[in-house]
Design a protein around this motif. Sequence first.
Motif, PDB file in Angstrom:
ATOM      1  N   VAL A 186     -10.961  -8.720 158.651  1.00  0.00           N
ATOM      2  CA  VAL A 186     -10.826 -10.063 158.422  1.00  0.00           C
ATOM      3  C   VAL A 186     -12.259 -10.596 158.202  1.00  0.00           C
ATOM      4  O   VAL A 186     -13.315 -10.398 158.867  1.00  0.00           O
ATOM      5  CB  VAL A 186     -10.194 -10.944 159.440  1.00  0.00           C
ATOM      6  N   PHE A 241     -10.257  -4.650 147.038  1.00  0.00           N
ATOM      7  CA  PHE A 241      -9.794  -5.815 147.675  1.00  0.00           C
ATOM      8  C   PHE A 241      -9.834  -5.629 149.021  1.00  0.00           C
ATOM      9  O   PHE A 241      -9.455  -4.708 149.568  1.00  0.00           O
ATOM     10  CB  PHE A 241      -8.632  -6.379 146.967  1.00  0.00           C
ATOM     11  N   PRO A 242     -10.496  -6.501 149.814  1.00  0.00           N
ATOM     12  CA  PRO A 242     -11.028  -7.686 149.442  1.00  0.00           C
ATOM     13  C   PRO A 242     -12.652  -7.689 149.656  1.00  0.00           C
ATOM     14  O   PRO A 242     -13.356  -8.648 149.376  1.00  0.00           O
ATOM     15  CB  PRO A 242     -10.365  -8.796 150.526  1.00  0.00           C
ATOM     16  N   ALA A 246     -13.637 -19.291 152.473  1.00  0.00           N
ATOM     17  CA  ALA A 246     -12.573 -18.263 152.386  1.00  0.00           C
ATOM     18  C   ALA A 246     -12.530 -17.215 153.289  1.00  0.00           C
ATOM     19  O   ALA A 246     -13.490 -16.798 153.712  1.00  0.00           O
ATOM     20  CB  ALA A 246     -12.468 -17.978 150.878  1.00  0.00           C
ATOM     21  N   THR A 247     -11.211 -16.844 153.466  1.00  0.00           N
ATOM     22  CA  THR A 247     -11.135 -15.669 154.446  1.00  0.00           C
ATOM     23  C   THR A 247     -10.141 -14.576 153.750  1.00  0.00           C
ATOM     24  O   THR A 247      -9.236 -15.013 152.814  1.00  0.00           O
ATOM     25  CB  THR A 247     -10.123 -16.109 155.665  1.00  0.00           C
ATOM     26  N   HIS A 248     -10.987 -13.652 153.762  1.00  0.00           N
ATOM     27  CA  HIS A 248     -10.181 -12.337 152.921  1.00  0.00           C
ATOM     28  C   HIS A 248      -9.789 -11.367 154.233  1.00  0.00           C
ATOM     29  O   HIS A 248     -10.328 -11.171 155.052  1.00  0.00           O
ATOM     30  CB  HIS A 248     -11.071 -11.745 152.099  1.00  0.00           C
ATOM     31  N   GLN A 249      -8.584 -10.638 154.062  1.00  0.00           N
ATOM     32  CA  GLN A 249      -8.095 -10.023 154.912  1.00  0.00           C
ATOM     33  C   GLN A 249      -7.642  -8.791 154.163  1.00  0.00           C
ATOM     34  O   GLN A 249      -6.975  -8.641 153.027  1.00  0.00           O
ATOM     35  CB  GLN A 249      -7.099 -10.710 155.842  1.00  0.00           C
ATOM     36  N   GLY A 250      -7.471  -7.464 154.907  1.00  0.00           N
ATOM     37  CA  GLY A 250      -7.070  -6.198 154.262  1.00  0.00           C
ATOM     38  C   GLY A 250      -7.388  -5.169 155.332  1.00  0.00           C
ATOM     39  O   GLY A 250      -8.153  -5.104 156.335  1.00  0.00           O
ATOM     40  N   HIS A 259     -14.958 -13.566 156.234  1.00  0.00           N
ATOM     41  CA  HIS A 259     -14.963 -14.970 156.022  1.00  0.00           C
ATOM     42  C   HIS A 259     -16.275 -14.911 155.152  1.00  0.00           C
ATOM     43  O   HIS A 259     -17.521 -14.470 155.459  1.00  0.00           O
ATOM     44  CB  HIS A 259     -15.334 -15.812 157.256  1.00  0.00           C
ATOM     45  N   LYS A 260     -16.236 -15.624 154.092  1.00  0.00           N
ATOM     46  CA  LYS A 260     -17.330 -16.170 153.057  1.00  0.00           C
ATOM     47  C   LYS A 260     -17.243 -17.223 152.233  1.00  0.00           C
ATOM     48  O   LYS A 260     -16.018 -17.323 151.740  1.00  0.00           O
ATOM     49  CB  LYS A 260     -17.740 -14.901 152.345  1.00  0.00           C
ATOM     50  N   HIS A 273     -16.141  -9.518 147.875  1.00  0.00           N
ATOM     51  CA  HIS A 273     -16.733 -10.491 148.138  1.00  0.00           C
ATOM     52  C   HIS A 273     -18.223 -10.314 148.872  1.00  0.00           C
ATOM     53  O   HIS A 273     -18.707 -11.184 149.321  1.00  0.00           O
ATOM     54  CB  HIS A 273     -15.694 -11.287 148.866  1.00  0.00           C
ATOM     55  N   GLU A 316     -13.875  -8.611 162.763  1.00  0.00           N
ATOM     56  CA  GLU A 316     -13.828  -9.994 161.852  1.00  0.00           C
ATOM     57  C   GLU A 316     -15.216 -10.128 161.815  1.00  0.00           C
ATOM     58  O   GLU A 316     -16.081 -10.141 162.605  1.00  0.00           O
ATOM     59  CB  GLU A 316     -13.107 -11.015 162.943  1.00  0.00           C
TER      60      GLU A 316
END
Length: 102
Positions: free
Chosen positions: A5, A32-33, A11-15, A7-8, A36, A92
């Motif tokens: 997880v 992805f993700p 926004a939160t990106h998860q994979g 965070h930037k 970022h 995370e």
Amino acid sequence: MPTVVFHKNGATHQGEVKENTNLVVRAGIRQFPFPHLRYECGMGKCSKCACRVMSGAQHLPEPNWKEKKQLGERLAQGYRLACQLWIEHDIELAQDDLEQAA
């Protein structure tokens, strides 16, 4: 497979990633993700990839000499260099929008 997880910029990106994955490598090949993720050298020399570990730190190895040199007191605040981490467990991370001093 470990879940990341990230965070930037609000926004939160998860994979999911395969075990023993380096996020800077994933970012470099635009998977992805992690495009970022801010990074530059990938070798622990610039600290551009510094991230705050929000959870999962207990599964990471102790900081290496590159992290100690680049991050100094930020280590105590939970920062690590993403280029020096090989992810084997859920984690995370947050990458602050501010440029980190080298």
